[in-house]
Motif scaffolding. Structure first.
Motif, PDB file in Angstrom:
ATOM      1  N   HIS A   2       0.849  -1.181   0.000  1.00 29.96           N
ATOM      2  CA  HIS A   2       0.000   0.000   0.000  1.00 29.96           C
ATOM      3  C   HIS A   2       0.889   1.238   0.000  1.00 29.96           C
ATOM      4  N   ALA A 104       1.746 -10.721   6.181  1.00 29.23           N
ATOM      5  CA  ALA A 104       1.032  -9.496   6.569  1.00 29.23           C
ATOM      6  C   ALA A 104       0.002  -9.122   5.505  1.00 29.23           C
ATOM      7  N   MET A 105       0.337  -9.323   4.247  1.00 29.46           N
ATOM      8  CA  MET A 105      -0.608  -9.027   3.175  1.00 29.46           C
ATOM      9  C   MET A 105      -1.751 -10.047   3.158  1.00 29.46           C
ATOM     10  N   ALA A 107      -3.077 -11.301   5.826  1.00 26.28           N
ATOM     11  CA  ALA A 107      -3.952 -10.918   6.938  1.00 26.28           C
ATOM     12  C   ALA A 107      -4.590  -9.550   6.742  1.00 26.28           C
ATOM     13  N   SER A 108      -4.111  -8.771   5.777  1.00 28.49           N
ATOM     14  CA  SER A 108      -4.571  -7.398   5.591  1.00 28.49           C
ATOM     15  C   SER A 108      -5.405  -7.279   4.329  1.00 28.49           C
ATOM     16  N   HIS A 112      -7.264  -1.872   3.506  1.00 27.26           N
ATOM     17  CA  HIS A 112      -6.676  -1.522   4.793  1.00 27.26           C
ATOM     18  C   HIS A 112      -5.246  -1.056   4.557  1.00 27.26           C
ATOM     19  N   HIS A 113      -4.895   0.146   5.003  1.00 24.69           N
ATOM     20  CA  HIS A 113      -3.585   0.694   4.688  1.00 24.69           C
ATOM     21  C   HIS A 113      -2.502   0.354   5.691  1.00 24.69           C
ATOM     22  N   HIS A 114      -2.828  -0.093   6.853  1.00 24.29           N
ATOM     23  CA  HIS A 114      -1.818  -0.455   7.849  1.00 24.29           C
ATOM     24  C   HIS A 114      -2.268  -1.717   8.554  1.00 24.29           C
ATOM     25  N   GLY A 115      -1.372  -2.703   8.616  1.00 23.74           N
ATOM     26  CA  GLY A 115      -1.692  -3.960   9.255  1.00 23.74           C
ATOM     27  C   GLY A 115      -1.739  -3.863  10.770  1.00 23.74           C
ATOM     28  N   HIS A 116      -1.413  -2.691  11.312  1.00 18.47           N
ATOM     29  CA  HIS A 116      -1.354  -2.563  12.765  1.00 18.47           C
ATOM     30  C   HIS A 116      -2.399  -1.589  13.300  1.00 18.47           C
ATOM     31  N   SER A 117      -3.348  -1.194  12.502  1.00 16.18           N
ATOM     32  CA  SER A 117      -4.480  -0.348  12.921  1.00 16.18           C
ATOM     33  C   SER A 117      -4.061   0.940  13.622  1.00 16.18           C
TER      34      SER A 117
END
Length: 183
Positions: A2, A104-105, A107-108, A112-117
């Motif tokens: 992203h 990570a991709m 799960a995302s 969604h721009h950040h996997g860590h919210s």
């Protein structure tokens, strides 16, 4: 990955060009150079494929686990090669980073721009960013003195030029930092 589309296309071009040069290096007469170049070509093309903007192409859900499996196999090869010397450990860290980004991709979702919210940078991402930033700085510093050997008298094939191999590794390190920043 992203991020801005223009930056993503520049990253795709950089990684694809690096992967292409690494394929050229695989024709080297030096066996160790050929082995390293093969792994680096895989990294370059894998990074290029991962960096294609999601607005242009969103890979199917099965693609990210497939990337993780391919780089898992590459990590096993790097681990096996590391027994011959510590210089192979960088390849192991690089393949581990690719596995991490692939998972990570997975799960995302694409929107969604950040996997860590927004909760800060995850520990693994931060550790990989520190490693690759240090690697880029060290590789850049090593590249500068390589220009002093340009006056050599023996012609060297494109695939055997150490300064180009260093520049190739430097560009992949920069690409890895960019990809980790957009994760």
């Amino acid at each position: 990955m992203h991020g801005p589309v223009s930056a993503a296309w520049l990253l795709v071009a950089l990684c694809a060009a690096t992967g292409s040069y690494c394929l050229l290096r695989m024709r080297s007469a030096v066996e160790e150079q050929r082995r390293a170049a093969g792994g680096e070509a895989l990294m370059g093309f894998g990074m290029a494929a991962m960096a294609v903007p999601a607005a242009v192409f969103t890979p199917p859900g099965w693609a990210w686990p497939l990337y993780a499996a391919v780089f898992g196999a590459a990590a096993l090869r790097a681990l096996w090669s590391a027994r011959s010397g510590p210089h192979h450990l960088h390849h192991l860290v690089g393949t581990a980073a690719m596995i991490y980004m692939s998972l990570a991709m997975t799960a995302s979702p694409a929107a969604h721009h950040h996997g860590h919210s927004g909760a800060g940078v995850p520990l693994v991402t931060g550790t990989l960013l520190l490693y690759f930033t240090g690697y880029v700085l060290l590789s850049g510093a090593r590249l500068v003195p390589a220009a002093a050997t340009a006056g050599r008298t023996v012609p060297v094939r494109w695939g055997d030029r150490p300064e180009l191999a260093r520049a190739c590794r430097l560009s992949m390190g920069i690409g890895m930092v960019a990809m980790l920043l957009t994760l």
